[in-house]
Design an enzyme around this catalytic site. Structure first.
Site, PDB file in Angstrom:
ATOM      1  N   LYS A 113       0.814  -1.217   0.000  1.00 40.13           N
ATOM      2  CA  LYS A 113       0.000   0.000   0.000  1.00 40.13           C
ATOM      3  C   LYS A 113       0.849   1.269   0.000  1.00 40.13           C
ATOM      4  O   LYS A 113       0.394   2.329  -0.419  1.00 40.13           O
ATOM      5  CB  LYS A 113      -0.965  -0.010   1.169  1.00 40.13           C
ATOM      6  CG  LYS A 113      -2.051  -1.068   0.997  1.00 40.13           C
ATOM      7  CD  LYS A 113      -3.144  -0.970   2.034  1.00 40.13           C
ATOM      8  CE  LYS A 113      -4.256  -1.966   1.744  1.00 40.13           C
ATOM      9  NZ  LYS A 113      -3.827  -3.370   1.963  1.00 40.13           N
TER      10      LYS A 113
HETATM   11  C1  LIG Z   1      -4.422  -4.443   1.271  1.00 44.04           C
HETATM   12  C2  LIG Z   1      -3.645  -5.714   1.140  1.00 44.04           C
HETATM   13  C3  LIG Z   1      -4.026  -6.729   0.234  1.00 44.04           C
HETATM   14  C4  LIG Z   1      -5.286  -6.634  -0.611  1.00 44.04           C
HETATM   15  O1  LIG Z   1      -5.220  -5.654  -1.586  1.00 44.04           O
HETATM   16  P1  LIG Z   1      -6.565  -5.095  -2.294  1.00 44.04           P
HETATM   17  O2  LIG Z   1      -6.129  -3.930  -3.070  1.00 44.04           O
HETATM   18  O3  LIG Z   1      -7.474  -4.715  -1.148  1.00 44.04           O
HETATM   19  O4  LIG Z   1      -7.132  -6.192  -3.105  1.00 44.04           O
HETATM   20  C5  LIG Z   1      -3.216  -7.841   0.111  1.00 44.04           C
HETATM   21  N1  LIG Z   1      -2.110  -7.990   0.873  1.00 44.04           N
HETATM   22  C6  LIG Z   1      -1.717  -7.048   1.767  1.00 44.04           C
HETATM   23  C7  LIG Z   1      -0.498  -7.293   2.586  1.00 44.04           C
HETATM   24  C8  LIG Z   1      -2.469  -5.884   1.937  1.00 44.04           C
HETATM   25  O5  LIG Z   1      -2.080  -4.968   2.828  1.00 44.04           O
END
Ligand SMILES: *Cc1c(COP(=O)(O)O)cnc(C)c1O
Length: 469
Positions: A113
């Site tokens: 993120k």
């Molecule tokens: C947020 C997240 C996901 C999922 O991603 P999306 O964009 O919500 O599909 C997968 N793995 C980790 C470690 C995350 O923080």
């Protein structure tokens, strides 16, 4: 470029217009009126670009109302070795023959993120400086999102962050990551309760329109368009890293929750990136796997969400999914409105037996899900075969990715977090803990800054009013 809403009732807007917002005014999600489409020549010219150069080449098409030099400066300031600990920003590492790990977790909070949020923090600050406005970002977190948002917004002018988290319910590492921030614009509020209590407070505050307007309350949730746009870049970067010809196809395996990450991959494909398959992986919370298999999108009640060892994928509904459905129904907002009316009324809709589901099936997605035992086995298998330790979310992706692996098609598995964030699961799988990246050894012993509060909307509002910008 003009942006429209999936619900069809928003006047066409610019990138800057929608930058700071979440939902469109009509309750839909924003999307470009049309995607830019690349020629093979353009793709060829992008070989050899650095990450910031590539990000600029792609994002200038979406943020075309920002002065190009400003956009370039914001991107250069974001994607640095200092922030991402590697020149490549999203390095590619071989896992086995034809299978690669696309490393997305080298940012400050060691999760993917950061890639979008680090840019978003700079874009928000830039936009607010231009208008002279300010923003009080309010959020609830059970771990990952909150720390990514705080590291993106710390020290930013015009922005304060109020992040609610369940008191003593996050891992020691996650707690330390957030609470050790000493920036005066970051306010950690540990709520006596569980994550849902935190979310209830955020909802209550957001539903108070007067308070919301008076204190300029904003959010940075995953439906923000700029976040999706920033994520498109690493699909191109990954493809460029493992191909030599412009007609070469690759597949991506994506650990998915809210459909934000893989939505960016879908848009990359629509832009002409030669993607063969988008392999969508869920954990036990298989809302999306179920939809692509059956045509039925059925959201879960909060108490039906399983708490798993890949917690950032524990979702009851996929908040970005509406963007894909908008495309699947031929961009007809009336159909989208009707489908989400059904979700409101009965918790589901069913596209099976409609021509739309045919479009879904032809869109390049394949899906699968995994269990805790699958994750443990995958972490062990990858460690035995490559000596690399992957985290539980990445393991969900690798497990499903390998099920769809095809001879001669490079498979890029997206690494969405570093294993150190989920140490207990790694110890369970391998009997050893993962190494910590440099600079994170002493995290838990740093002084922490947070306030413990009851689930008391009035008191929390008062705290925002007291500290807010
Ligand atoms: C947020 C997240 C996901 C999922 O991603 P999306 O964009 O919500 O599909 C997968 N793995 C980790 C470690 C995350 O923080």
């Amino acid at each position: 470029m003009r942006y429209v809403s999936t619900r069809g009732d928003m006047a066409p807007a610019t990138f800057s217009d929608i930058l700071l917002g979440g939902l469109a005014p009509d309750g839909g999600l924003t999307l470009p009126e049309a995607y830019p489409v690349l020629t093979p020549n353009e793709l060829a010219r992008w070989r050899g670009l650095s990450y910031p150069e590539l990000a600029f080449a792609i994002l200038r098409q979406f943020a075309d109302d920002l002065p190009v030099e400003d956009l370039r400066a914001l991107i250069d300031k974001t994607y640095t070795v200092a922030a991402f600990r590697t020149e490549a920003i999203t390095p590619v590492t071989p896992l086995s023959d034809g299978v690669w790990l696309l490393g997305l977790s080298n940012g400050p909070t060691l999760a993917f993120k950061d890639i979008a949020l680090q840019l978003l923090g700079n874009l928000f600050e830039y936009a607010l400086l231009k208008t002279g406005g300010h923003l009080n970002i309010l959020g609830a977190t059970s771990g990952d999102t909150g720390s990514s948002a705080e590291y993106a917004l710390r020290g930013k002018r015009g922005i304060r962050v109020f992040m609610l988290s369940p008191h003593q319910k996050m891992s020691r590492f996650q707690t330390a990551q957030m609470f050790s921030l000493q920036d005066p614009n970051i306010f950690n509020i540990a709520v006596r309760g569980v994550f849902d209590d935190c979310q209830d407070v955020v909802k209550a505050v957001s539903n108070d329109a007067e308070f919301k307007a008076r204190y300029a309350i904003g959010t940075v949730n995953s439906i923000n368009w700029a976040r999706v746009a920033a994520q498109i870049v690493y699909y191109f970067k990954g493809w460029l890293a493992v191909t030599t010809r412009e007609d070469q196809e690759v597949s991506f395996a994506v650990p998915s929750g809210n459909f934000g990450n893989i939505c960016a991959g879908y848009i990359a494909k629509r832009m002409g990136l030669p993607i063969r398959r988008l392999i969508l992986a869920t954990n036990e919370n298989n809302v999306l796997d179920e939809f692509f298999r059956t045509g039925v999108y059925r959201v879960r009640a909060t108490d039906q969400v399983t708490h798993t060892s890949s917690p950032s994928m524990d979702i009851s509904k996929a908040s970005n999914f509406e963007r894909f459905i908008f495309e699947a129904v031929g961009r007809d907002p009336a159909v989208v409105r009707e489908l989400w009316r059904q979700v409101e009324a009965q918790g589901s809709f069913d596209l099976s037996g409609t021509p739309y589901f045919q479009t879904v099936r032809e869109s390049g997605f394949v899906t699968g899900s995994s269990t805790h035992q699958n994750r443990m086995a995958t972490i062990r298998r990858v460690y035995q075969e490559s000596g690399m330790i992957i985290d539980t979310h990445t393991a969900d992706g690798v497990k499903v990715g390998l099920e769809y692996r095809e001879e001669g098609v490079p498979l890029l598995c997206l690494e969405t977090a570093l294993p150190v964030k989920f140490e207990d699961s790694i110890i369970e799988a391998l009997g050893r803990s993962p190494e910590r990246p440099a600079g994170y050894e002493q995290l838990e012993t740093q002084p922490q800054r947070f306030e413990v509060m009851d689930k008391d909307v009035v008191a929390i509002k008062a705290s925002i009013a007291r500290h807010g910008g």
